[in-house]
Structures are given as C-alpha cells and as structure tokens.
Design a protein around this motif. Structure first.
Motif, PDB file in Angstrom:
ATOM      1  N   GLU A   8       0.815  -1.217   0.000  1.00 12.95           N
ATOM      2  CA  GLU A   8       0.000   0.000   0.000  1.00 12.95           C
ATOM      3  C   GLU A   8       0.852   1.272   0.000  1.00 12.95           C
ATOM      4  N   ASN A   9       1.919   1.283   0.795  1.00 16.64           N
ATOM      5  CA  ASN A   9       2.789   2.464   0.850  1.00 16.64           C
ATOM      6  C   ASN A   9       3.466   2.734  -0.494  1.00 16.64           C
ATOM      7  N   ALA A  10       3.912   1.688  -1.156  1.00 20.65           N
ATOM      8  CA  ALA A  10       4.540   1.849  -2.472  1.00 20.65           C
ATOM      9  C   ALA A  10       3.509   2.352  -3.484  1.00 20.65           C
ATOM     10  N   ALA A  11       2.286   1.833  -3.401  1.00 18.98           N
ATOM     11  CA  ALA A  11       1.222   2.274  -4.316  1.00 18.98           C
ATOM     12  C   ALA A  11       0.932   3.764  -4.126  1.00 18.98           C
ATOM     13  N   LYS A  12       0.890   4.208  -2.863  1.00 19.09           N
ATOM     14  CA  LYS A  12       0.665   5.635  -2.575  1.00 19.09           C
ATOM     15  C   LYS A  12       1.798   6.479  -3.133  1.00 19.09           C
ATOM     16  N   ALA A  13       3.027   6.019  -2.945  1.00 17.61           N
ATOM     17  CA  ALA A  13       4.191   6.765  -3.427  1.00 17.61           C
ATOM     18  C   ALA A  13       4.185   6.883  -4.952  1.00 17.61           C
ATOM     19  N   LEU A  14       3.870   5.783  -5.626  1.00 20.39           N
ATOM     20  CA  LEU A  14       3.885   5.785  -7.091  1.00 20.39           C
ATOM     21  C   LEU A  14       2.769   6.645  -7.686  1.00 20.39           C
ATOM     22  N   THR A  15       1.644   6.714  -7.009  1.00 23.66           N
ATOM     23  CA  THR A  15       0.505   7.469  -7.541  1.00 23.66           C
ATOM     24  C   THR A  15       0.466   8.906  -7.015  1.00 23.66           C
ATOM     25  N   GLY A  16       1.483   9.300  -6.240  1.00 19.08           N
ATOM     26  CA  GLY A  16       1.554  10.651  -5.693  1.00 19.08           C
ATOM     27  C   GLY A  16       2.022  11.662  -6.733  1.00 19.08           C
ATOM     28  N   GLU A  17       2.265  12.870  -6.277  1.00 16.64           N
ATOM     29  CA  GLU A  17       2.659  13.983  -7.144  1.00 16.64           C
ATOM     30  C   GLU A  17       4.069  13.825  -7.732  1.00 16.64           C
ATOM     31  N   LYS A  18       5.006  13.335  -6.919  1.00 19.20           N
ATOM     32  CA  LYS A  18       6.401  13.258  -7.346  1.00 19.20           C
ATOM     33  C   LYS A  18       6.682  11.967  -8.113  1.00 19.20           C
ATOM     34  N   ALA A  19       7.640  12.061  -9.031  1.00 18.28           N
ATOM     35  CA  ALA A  19       8.106  10.863  -9.744  1.00 18.28           C
ATOM     36  C   ALA A  19       9.025  10.087  -8.795  1.00 18.28           C
ATOM     37  N   VAL A  20       8.687   8.835  -8.544  1.00 18.91           N
ATOM     38  CA  VAL A  20       9.516   7.988  -7.676  1.00 18.91           C
ATOM     39  C   VAL A  20       9.750   6.642  -8.344  1.00 18.91           C
ATOM     40  N   SER A  21      10.863   6.026  -7.973  1.00 19.47           N
ATOM     41  CA  SER A  21      11.179   4.690  -8.468  1.00 19.47           C
ATOM     42  C   SER A  21      10.541   3.648  -7.557  1.00 19.47           C
ATOM     43  N   LEU A  22      10.342   2.452  -8.096  1.00 17.66           N
ATOM     44  CA  LEU A  22       9.807   1.352  -7.289  1.00 17.66           C
ATOM     45  C   LEU A  22      10.970   0.614  -6.637  1.00 17.66           C
ATOM     46  N   LEU A  23      11.037   0.708  -5.319  1.00 19.54           N
ATOM     47  CA  LEU A  23      12.123   0.084  -4.565  1.00 19.54           C
ATOM     48  C   LEU A  23      11.719  -1.302  -4.078  1.00 19.54           C
ATOM     49  N   PRO A  24      12.696  -2.199  -3.885  1.00 22.52           N
ATOM     50  CA  PRO A  24      12.394  -3.556  -3.392  1.00 22.52           C
ATOM     51  C   PRO A  24      11.636  -3.579  -2.069  1.00 22.52           C
ATOM     52  N   VAL A  25      11.871  -2.593  -1.200  1.00 20.84           N
ATOM     53  CA  VAL A  25      11.208  -2.560   0.107  1.00 20.84           C
ATOM     54  C   VAL A  25       9.688  -2.453  -0.046  1.00 20.84           C
ATOM     55  N   ASN A  70      17.772  -0.357   1.195  1.00 16.27           N
ATOM     56  CA  ASN A  70      19.107  -0.002   0.690  1.00 16.27           C
ATOM     57  C   ASN A  70      19.506  -0.783  -0.561  1.00 16.27           C
ATOM     58  N   GLN A  71      18.569  -0.969  -1.471  1.00 18.42           N
ATOM     59  CA  GLN A  71      18.825  -1.637  -2.744  1.00 18.42           C
ATOM     60  C   GLN A  71      18.515  -0.656  -3.873  1.00 18.42           C
ATOM     61  N   LYS A  72      19.067  -0.918  -5.043  1.00 15.62           N
ATOM     62  CA  LYS A  72      18.722  -0.123  -6.211  1.00 15.62           C
ATOM     63  C   LYS A  72      17.274  -0.432  -6.590  1.00 15.62           C
ATOM     64  N   PRO A  73      16.606   0.485  -7.303  1.00 12.62           N
ATOM     65  CA  PRO A  73      15.188   0.281  -7.646  1.00 12.62           C
ATOM     66  C   PRO A  73      14.938  -0.972  -8.490  1.00 12.62           C
ATOM     67  N   LEU A  74      13.766  -1.576  -8.277  1.00 14.58           N
ATOM     68  CA  LEU A  74      13.308  -2.654  -9.159  1.00 14.58           C
ATOM     69  C   LEU A  74      12.949  -2.058 -10.515  1.00 14.58           C
ATOM     70  N   ILE A  75      12.296  -0.886 -10.473  1.00 16.79           N
ATOM     71  CA  ILE A  75      11.952  -0.154 -11.694  1.00 16.79           C
ATOM     72  C   ILE A  75      12.274   1.321 -11.449  1.00 16.79           C
ATOM     73  N   HIS A  76      13.148   1.890 -12.261  1.00 19.08           N
ATOM     74  CA  HIS A  76      13.504   3.304 -12.125  1.00 19.08           C
ATOM     75  C   HIS A  76      12.370   4.165 -12.672  1.00 19.08           C
ATOM     76  N   CYS A  77      12.155   5.313 -12.060  1.00 23.98           N
ATOM     77  CA  CYS A  77      11.040   6.187 -12.452  1.00 23.98           C
ATOM     78  C   CYS A  77      11.132   6.646 -13.912  1.00 23.98           C
TER      79      CYS A  77
END
Length: 83
Positions: A8-25, A70-77
């Motif tokens: 849920e937190n990742a979904a909120k981050a991705l659908t928010g105003e800022k461009a963010v990458s999808l992190l493994p966490v 502390n990992q590189k993104p699964l998918i970069h923004c």
C-alpha cells in the motif's frame, strides 16, 4: 512477461505527485519469469494494474531482494509508465 505486486505504501508513493522509483522494500511478490530490461506489470495490493516498467533485475534476483532496504530500484522512475 511478469508482475511486481507492491504494498500500500509503495502504491501511494507511485501514484503521488512526485516521480519515484519502485524500490524492493515496497514489493510484496514477484510473479512470472522475466529478464533484466523486460517490461513488467506493476500491481497494487487490491490486484489493480497501476502500470508497467522496465525491470532493473531478472525475476530471480528481484525475488532475492524482495522487501529489502538499501537496494537499487526494481523499476527506475525514468522507465515507468503509470496508467
């Protein structure tokens, strides 16, 4: 070729105003067999497709780092398209 199911937190981050990458966490589950640079679907906790992106890892490595910090993104923004 595959899917990355996110929390849920990742979904909120991705659908928010800022461009963010999808992190493994923020990932819960990897579905399918894909290679690095393949296009994969991004799925939210309710099963809704949020969009697609270019995988930075193959499915085996993505599964190994699932949920880790502390990992590189699964998918970069820069390589993500959200619906």
């Amino acid at each position: 070729k595959g899917e990355i199911h996110i929390n849920e937190n990742a979904a909120k981050a991705l659908t928010g105003e800022k461009a963010v990458s999808l992190l493994p966490v923020g990932a819960l589950k990897i579905v399918g067999d894909f290679e690095k640079d393949d296009i994969v679907k991004i799925v939210d906790p309710t099963g809704k497709s949020l969009g697609i992106g270019k995988a930075q890892y193959d499915s085996i490595k993505a599964t190994e780092i699932l949920g880790k910090k502390n990992q590189k993104p699964l998918i970069h923004c820069d390589y993500m398209y959200l619906e």
